[in-house]
Write an enzyme that holds these catalytic residues in place. Structure first.
Site, short mmCIF file in Angstrom:
data_model
loop_
_atom_site.label_atom_id
_atom_site.label_comp_id
_atom_site.label_asym_id
_atom_site.label_seq_id
_atom_site.Cartn_x
_atom_site.Cartn_y
_atom_site.Cartn_z
N SER A 143 0.84 -1.20 0.00
CA SER A 143 0.00 0.00 0.00
C SER A 143 0.88 1.25 0.00
CB SER A 143 -0.87 -0.01 1.26
OG SER A 143 -1.45 1.26 1.46
N SER A 151 -3.30 18.26 -17.50
CA SER A 151 -2.42 18.83 -16.47
C SER A 151 -2.93 18.46 -15.08
CB SER A 151 -2.39 20.35 -16.61
OG SER A 151 -1.82 20.90 -15.45
#
Ligand SMILES: *[C@@H]1O[C@H](CO)[C@@H](O)[C@H](O)[C@H]1NC(C)=O
Ligand SMILES: *[C@@H]1O[C@H](CO)[C@@H](O)[C@H](O)[C@H]1NC(C)=O
Ligand SMILES: *[C@@H]1O[C@H](CO)[C@@H](O)[C@H](O)[C@H]1NC(C)=O
Ligand SMILES: *[C@@H]1O[C@H](CO)[C@@H](O)[C@H](O)[C@H]1NC(C)=O
Ligand SMILES: *[C@@H]1O[C@H](CO)[C@@H](O)[C@H](O)[C@H]1NC(C)=O
Ligand SMILES: *[C@@H]1O[C@H](CO)[C@@H](O)[C@H](O)[C@H]1NC(C)=O
Ligand SMILES: *[C@@H]1O[C@H](CO)[C@@H](O)[C@H](O)[C@H]1NC(C)=O
Ligand SMILES: *[C@@H]1O[C@H](CO)[C@@H](O)[C@H](O)[C@H]1NC(C)=O
Length: 708
Positions: free
Chosen positions: A287, A647
């Site tokens: 994780s 972006s």
């Protein structure tokens, strides 16, 4: 540092070629090199209403976009005989699917004949949990995707093929360097109790319960120009949690974005010749949420195995961090990976040399006999998911009251299963023990088989580097065992010192592969090891077989089962119809809430428009943007596009309202480096009213000022 060391370093520096665009070290090539090509294409699917692939939550459907999904390819071929080549694709998807692979391979065959085949093409997915699903042909994955979503499949196929075509056309004489380094502070093991089941003696050979090593391939043309970087690292791209509904490529996608932005200066994101890809590895139990699991309601640490949250139980136990929210966490982890990759890349000096080989076979994974030791054999099983599959993980908990580590079924859920699905056969139940079977996918065939059983097992070698194509998510220790088994097999065959690269989530998806020991405690990863307790042993045996075949030039003799079919799936799409409407007397793209007249850098500019369903724009996603941020250039007296929807500084959010009306919100997080001046944000879309054709429209915010 001794005086001698200083003198030696100075001498070395003096005789090294001066630093050029290629970093200096590599400008003298000692090896013959290869033909090298890289390519990148947009493969973003529909950004609204399609459930995102990863957490298995139908509530989590797309509703906008932070960053694009890209598909990136490299091709390496021998200079002497360029039909000896490999093609490796990294797609920013939840995972590769069998459907995708079959369709891509068919189109490659139509276009290039036998140049690209199942043997020498590896398709991998990065495992972002923030991309649309729907590109599968097995029922279980169709259920979590809202069906078979054609626009999702089409965008991905198109993007993958486009990136391959670019790589194919861009091939130049070049060189490949390999290097490794450690990425610290960006992972935790999310099933430490499983990991502890592996023997002391095995664990003591490693300093960590996750693999911290990143592998980087650096590609440089003969003329010294750097052309690309492909890397592998074990981490789940789940910095974004299951409440996120904005399409993006998560932490490793952000790392690729930063790397490319740096190398392609002056280009918009996703444009420019340099290609940087971050691929998955043995990330099954890894994780990125480094603050670890906490009860999200009370803040107490929790562990989700025998130690649930006092209020709300296991599903309140969720990991997070290192940032304040999931967006910041994504960027912190992504930046860390980017910086690590860059450091490794800069010092990459070991050039890969030697022949290119590849091997692939189809295997019926439901029926592999495994030689466990001299006296015992084991067998894989028809696929099935255990109870703890439904518990989910600390990165995304499951449903109801399922918990990880469940070793016994429950009469209630067994009855639900038998009524809604099918009662598993005694043979299946016996084979999967100690896993209590919740979903007997191997015995469910309607309307289509629920899980694949014919699995791709594949490996390619480029000189002394071997890429092992893992068809799922191997846990840390499972991956280490594969790496060792393959390395050892090469050694036995007289090829010592191979670099073994584990590439995760390749070719199709088969959930997780835990070790036999980890399987015994049935946390999520063990419960999701679908071919039973001996799955890993079977893969180790199969990958050793491929290594042997490659080392002895016997890949032609590998056994095979027939290629799985492309299933004829029609009319299995549960998405709502697209129908747009707008307030009376107004237009799509009209402003509902305008920007402020002025902002300071670091603030967020925001504008709301009368919107339309973004699914109508899916047709040409790759050449389309939902937004632009533009600056007024008072010399040329025109607007210059600074950003589009690719972006990470911009967001497009789509909110469905009442009576088919909707709102589109554009946000720009104004970077600290933004120059002062006049700006505007524009919105582009397509509307589809009842009984009307799809129509393009656009809108613009008012002009606003930005200052430092
Ligand atoms: C090039 O390699 C292919 C196999 O990849 C082989 O069939 C062919 O004969 C080779 N060509 C030459 C000229 O060696
Ligand atoms: C997801 O992350 C957000 C912060 O970005 C947090 O508010 C929320 O509680 C998290 N939810 C879950 C289910 O993890
Ligand atoms: C399983 O494989 C064995 C050979 O290993 C074969 O004899 C048997 O028929 C296979 N069973 C099925 C159901 O395919
Ligand atoms: C072989 O494996 C079986 C099952 O794991 C085990 O019971 C047995 O002791 C092993 N035998 C040897 C010689 O290691
Ligand atoms: C889980 O929930 C079901 C249905 O609400 C209930 O019958 C069952 O007893 C619960 N199981 C556990 C282990 O709490
Ligand atoms: C696929 O199924 C549809 C509907 O059942 C049928 O009309 C069509 O001919 C099938 N296509 C193929 C290639 O089998
Ligand atoms: C042009 O823009 C600059 C800053 O961006 C400003 O200082 C200057 O006054 C502007 N000139 C005109 C003619 O508006
Ligand atoms: C925006 O919309 C206007 C009016 O419909 C149209 O004339 C113009 O071409 C559009 N611009 C773009 C860039 O699509």
């Amino acid at each position: 540092m001794t005086v001698l060391a200083v003198v030696v370093s100075l001498l070395v520096l003096y005789f090294l070629p001066s630093e050029g665009s290629n970093g200096g070290v590599n400008s003298v090539f000692s090896k013959e090199g290869y033909l090298v090509g890289v390519g990148r294409a947009d493969c973003t699917g529909p950004i609204a209403e399609v459930p995102l692939m990863g957490y298995g939550s139908l509530d989590q459907s797309g509703a906008g976009i932070i960053s694009r999904q890209y598909c990136r390819s490299f091709i390496l071929a021998e200079r002497k005989n360029n039909t000896k080549r490999v093609l490796f694709v990294v797609a920013e998807l939840g995972m590769m699917s069998q459907r995708l692979r079959l369709e891509v391979m068919k189109q490659l065959k139509d276009k290039y004949g036998d140049l690209y085949s199942h043997d020498n093409v590896i398709l991998s997915g990065t495992h972002t949990h923030s991309g649309p699903g729907g590109y599968f042909q097995h029922t279980l994955f169709l259920i979590t995707s809202g069906g078979f979503i054609k626009p999702s499949l089409t965008a991905t196929i198109k993007g993958i093929l486009k990136s391959i075509e670019m790589a194919h056309q861009n091939m130049v004489k070049g060189h490949v360097f390999i290097s490794t380094g450690l990425a610290e502070n960006c992972q935790i093991n999310r099933s430490p109790l499983s990991y502890l089941q592996n023997s002391d003696s095995e664990r003591h050979r490693y300093s960590s319960n996750t693999d911290k090593e990143m592998v980087v391939l650096k590609m440089v043309a003969d003329n010294g120009q750097e052309i690309g970087m492909f890397s592998w690292f074990a981490i789940h791209p789940v910095s974004m949690n299951n409440t996120n509904r904005l399409i993006n490529s998560d932490n490793i996608g952000y790392a690729a974005y930063l790397f490319e932005q740096e190398k392609n200066e002056g280009y918009l994101p996703g444009k420019g010749p340099y290609v940087a890809a971050f691929a998955s590895s043995n990330s099954g139990d890894v994780s990125p949420n480094t603050k670890g699991p906490h009860c999200i309601n009370t803040g107490e640490p929790c562990e989700n195995m025998g130690n649930y949250c006092p209020i709300g139980g296991a599903k309140m136990c969720i990991a997070r961090g290192p940032g304040e929210d999931m967006f910041e966490s994504t960027q912190i982890i992504g930046r860390q990976l980017y910086l690590t990759a860059k450091e490794i890349y800069m010092k990459a000096s070991k050039e890969i040399d030697g022949p290119i080989r590849s091997a692939h076979r189809w295997v019926d994974m439901s029926n592999v006999s495994v030689q466990l030791n001299s006296t015992h054999t084991g067998k894989t099983c028809k696929p099935a998911l255990g109870y703890s599959f439904a518990a989910g993980t600390i990165d995304g908990p499951g449903m109801f009251n399922f918990t990880q580590g469940t070793l016994e079924g429950h009469p209630f859920w067994d009855a639900v299963r038998d009524a809604l699905l099918v009662q598993p056969s005694d043979e299946l139940v016996e084979c999967h023990k100690p896993k209590p079977v919740l979903i007997p996918t191997g015995e469910l065939t309607k309307p289509y088989p629920w899980h694949p059983e014919t699995i791709d097992v594949q490996m390619v070698t480029i000189g002394s580097a071997a890429i092992v194509a893992l068809p799922g998510e191997f846990t840390t220790m499972a991956g280490r065992r594969v790496r060792e088994a393959v390395k050892e097999e090469f050694e036995i065959q007289g090829k010592a010192g191979m670099d073994i690269i584990l590439s995760g989530l390749c070719n199709l998806y088969t959930h997780y592969i835990a070790t036999y020991e980890e399987y015994q405690v049935q946390r999520y990863e063990g419960a999701s090891t679908i071919f039973g307790p001996h799955t890993l042993s079977a893969y180790m045996q199969l990958f050793q077989g491929l290594a042997r075949a490659i080392a002895t030039d016997a890949t032609q003799d590998l056994p095979n089962t027939p290629e799985p079919p492309c299933l004829n799936i029609t009319n299995l799409n549960f998405l709502p119809l697209v129908i747009d409407a707008k307030p009376l007397g107004r237009k799509y793209g009209d402003i509902l809430q305008d920007v402020q007249p002025a902002y300071k850098v670091g603030e967020t500019a925001e504008v709301h428009f009368i919107g339309a369903n973004p699914r109508s724009s899916a047709e040409n996603m790759a050449t389309f943007t939902f937004l632009t941020v533009e600056k007024y250039d008072n010399v040329s007296k025109s607007w210059q596009v600074l950003y589009d929807d690719a972006s990470w500084d911009t967001r497009f959010v789509w909110k469905k309202g009442k009576r088919s009306q909707s709102t589109s919100i554009i946000e720009w997080r104004i970077p600290k480096t933004t120059g002062s001046g006049m700006y505007r944000m524009r919105y582009f879309g397509h509307s589809k009213e009842l009984f009307s054709p799809v129509q393009a429209f656009n809108g613009s915010s008012s002009t606003f000022g930005v200052s430092n």
